[in-house]
Design a protein around this motif. Sequence first.
Motif, PDB file in Angstrom:
ATOM      1  N   UNK A   1     -95.762 -16.264  76.468  1.00 48.20           N
ATOM      2  CA  UNK A   1     -94.520 -16.105  77.227  1.00 48.20           C
ATOM      3  C   UNK A   1     -94.664 -16.645  78.652  1.00 48.20           C
ATOM      4  N   UNK A   2     -93.597 -17.227  79.143  1.00 48.56           N
ATOM      5  CA  UNK A   2     -93.589 -17.750  80.510  1.00 48.56           C
ATOM      6  C   UNK A   2     -93.664 -16.594  81.502  1.00 48.56           C
ATOM      7  N   UNK A   3     -94.227 -16.842  82.673  1.00 43.18           N
ATOM      8  CA  UNK A   3     -94.232 -15.800  83.703  1.00 43.18           C
ATOM      9  C   UNK A   3     -92.794 -15.342  83.982  1.00 43.18           C
ATOM     10  N   UNK A   4     -92.669 -14.065  84.316  1.00 39.11           N
ATOM     11  CA  UNK A   4     -91.341 -13.488  84.534  1.00 39.11           C
ATOM     12  C   UNK A   4     -91.235 -12.922  85.944  1.00 39.11           C
ATOM     13  N   UNK A   5     -90.034 -12.499  86.283  1.00 36.80           N
ATOM     14  CA  UNK A   5     -89.803 -11.877  87.589  1.00 36.80           C
ATOM     15  C   UNK A   5     -90.570 -10.557  87.699  1.00 36.80           C
TER      16      UNK A   5
ATOM     17  N   UNK B   1     -93.462  -9.946  86.357  1.00 39.28           N
ATOM     18  CA  UNK B   1     -94.845 -10.346  86.631  1.00 39.28           C
ATOM     19  C   UNK B   1     -95.017 -10.654  88.121  1.00 39.28           C
ATOM     20  N   UNK B   2     -94.075 -11.407  88.660  1.00 41.52           N
ATOM     21  CA  UNK B   2     -94.150 -11.785  90.067  1.00 41.52           C
ATOM     22  C   UNK B   2     -94.105 -10.553  90.964  1.00 41.52           C
ATOM     23  N   UNK B   3     -93.156  -9.656  90.693  1.00 37.52           N
ATOM     24  CA  UNK B   3     -93.037  -8.451  91.519  1.00 37.52           C
ATOM     25  C   UNK B   3     -94.260  -7.551  91.387  1.00 37.52           C
ATOM     26  N   UNK B   4     -94.780  -7.394  90.156  1.00 33.35           N
ATOM     27  CA  UNK B   4     -95.968  -6.559  89.952  1.00 33.35           C
ATOM     28  C   UNK B   4     -97.167  -7.124  90.710  1.00 33.35           C
ATOM     29  N   UNK B   5     -97.311  -8.444  90.703  1.00 32.16           N
ATOM     30  CA  UNK B   5     -98.434  -9.078  91.395  1.00 32.16           C
ATOM     31  C   UNK B   5     -98.324  -8.946  92.908  1.00 32.16           C
ATOM     32  N   UNK B   6     -97.118  -8.797  93.427  1.00 35.03           N
ATOM     33  CA  UNK B   6     -96.923  -8.716  94.868  1.00 35.03           C
ATOM     34  C   UNK B   6     -97.116  -7.318  95.437  1.00 35.03           C
ATOM     35  N   UNK B   7     -97.095  -6.286  94.589  1.00 31.75           N
ATOM     36  CA  UNK B   7     -97.278  -4.924  95.096  1.00 31.75           C
ATOM     37  C   UNK B   7     -98.692  -4.811  95.651  1.00 31.75           C
ATOM     38  N   UNK B   8     -98.785  -4.362  96.901  1.00 31.70           N
ATOM     39  CA  UNK B   8    -100.079  -4.340  97.581  1.00 31.70           C
ATOM     40  C   UNK B   8    -100.829  -3.024  97.439  1.00 31.70           C
ATOM     41  N   UNK B   9    -100.162  -1.972  96.986  1.00 31.53           N
ATOM     42  CA  UNK B   9    -100.825  -0.682  96.826  1.00 31.53           C
ATOM     43  C   UNK B   9     -99.826   0.446  96.869  1.00 31.53           C
TER      44      UNK B   9
ATOM     45  N   UNK C   1     -95.347  -0.866  76.142  1.00 32.21           N
ATOM     46  CA  UNK C   1     -93.954  -1.176  76.415  1.00 32.21           C
ATOM     47  C   UNK C   1     -93.861  -2.627  76.873  1.00 32.21           C
ATOM     48  N   UNK C   2     -92.807  -3.308  76.432  1.00 29.28           N
ATOM     49  CA  UNK C   2     -92.686  -4.729  76.723  1.00 29.28           C
ATOM     50  C   UNK C   2     -91.310  -5.029  77.301  1.00 29.28           C
ATOM     51  N   UNK C   3     -91.278  -5.990  78.205  1.00 33.19           N
ATOM     52  CA  UNK C   3     -90.025  -6.332  78.867  1.00 33.19           C
ATOM     53  C   UNK C   3     -89.171  -7.279  78.034  1.00 33.19           C
ATOM     54  N   UNK C   4     -89.749  -7.922  77.035  1.00 35.53           N
ATOM     55  CA  UNK C   4     -88.988  -8.778  76.115  1.00 35.53           C
ATOM     56  C   UNK C   4     -89.591  -8.665  74.717  1.00 35.53           C
ATOM     57  N   UNK C   5     -88.802  -9.027  73.726  1.00 30.15           N
ATOM     58  CA  UNK C   5     -89.310  -9.031  72.351  1.00 30.15           C
ATOM     59  C   UNK C   5     -90.402 -10.079  72.187  1.00 30.15           C
ATOM     60  N   UNK C   6     -90.298 -11.200  72.922  1.00 31.29           N
ATOM     61  CA  UNK C   6     -91.310 -12.257  72.830  1.00 31.29           C
ATOM     62  C   UNK C   6     -92.661 -11.759  73.331  1.00 31.29           C
ATOM     63  N   UNK C   7     -92.655 -10.951  74.355  1.00 31.29           N
ATOM     64  CA  UNK C   7     -93.911 -10.408  74.879  1.00 31.29           C
ATOM     65  C   UNK C   7     -94.522  -9.411  73.895  1.00 31.29           C
ATOM     66  N   UNK C   8     -93.699  -8.613  73.236  1.00 29.06           N
ATOM     67  CA  UNK C   8     -94.208  -7.691  72.213  1.00 29.06           C
ATOM     68  C   UNK C   8     -94.824  -8.487  71.070  1.00 29.06           C
ATOM     69  N   UNK C   9     -94.144  -9.547  70.639  1.00 30.92           N
ATOM     70  CA  UNK C   9     -94.651 -10.393  69.558  1.00 30.92           C
ATOM     71  C   UNK C   9     -95.969 -11.039  69.970  1.00 30.92           C
ATOM     72  N   UNK C  10     -96.029 -11.580  71.183  1.00 28.00           N
ATOM     73  CA  UNK C  10     -97.239 -12.227  71.678  1.00 28.00           C
ATOM     74  C   UNK C  10     -98.418 -11.256  71.684  1.00 28.00           C
ATOM     75  N   UNK C  11     -98.182 -10.022  72.153  1.00 33.79           N
ATOM     76  CA  UNK C  11     -99.241  -9.008  72.175  1.00 33.79           C
ATOM     77  C   UNK C  11     -99.721  -8.719  70.753  1.00 33.79           C
ATOM     78  N   UNK C  12     -98.786  -8.530  69.828  1.00 31.01           N
ATOM     79  CA  UNK C  12     -99.153  -8.221  68.440  1.00 31.01           C
ATOM     80  C   UNK C  12     -99.968  -9.354  67.821  1.00 31.01           C
TER      81      UNK C  12
END
Length: 169
Positions: free
Chosen positions: A31-35, A37-45, A91-102
């Motif tokens: 799956x392509x990076x998502x918003x 993902x971007x927001x989670x990566x930016x959280x500093x603590x 828990x997955x933010x899209x069905x594609x991400x759930x499929x990719x994990x599986x």
Amino acid sequence: MSEPNNDGFLGQPDAPEEGAEAAPAAGPDAPAPSETDRLAAQVTGPEDQVGMAALWRLTMGLDHWWFIAVGDPGLESPAAAEIDGQLMLLTFTTSERAHDFAVQQDMIGPTDDLNAIALPPGEVIESSATYVGAGIHGLMFDPHISGFFIPSEQLPVVWEAVTSTRDAD
């Protein structure tokens, strides 16, 4: 990505779920990076309340959260895994991400259909006491990609905070 904090609002596990390999490098079908993902990566603590609020506002504003269905037909439930010693719903933010994990976990083949459960976030929030009672510590979102999480007992608190802010906008 931040380490788990005392509030438990956001974190990255030290290791993948029990028995799983670390996520392989993104392949052509990943799956392509998502918003989120971007927001989670930016959280500093844990002190980054603005970053966490933005992440949870977006996540709780999704139409559905996706879960890999396990169990007998008609009696399926969302898949859970032990992560850092605590049981988490995957828990997955899209069905594609759930499929990719599986696929990454060899639960299905790359071209197989995934048996999944799609629930509106509000419905999941309403069930948070059930999750707590069942020993589900929290929800881990896109565990093979960004791995941000929320404790089950915090679901209604965060829901109220981000939806009341959204309604005020």
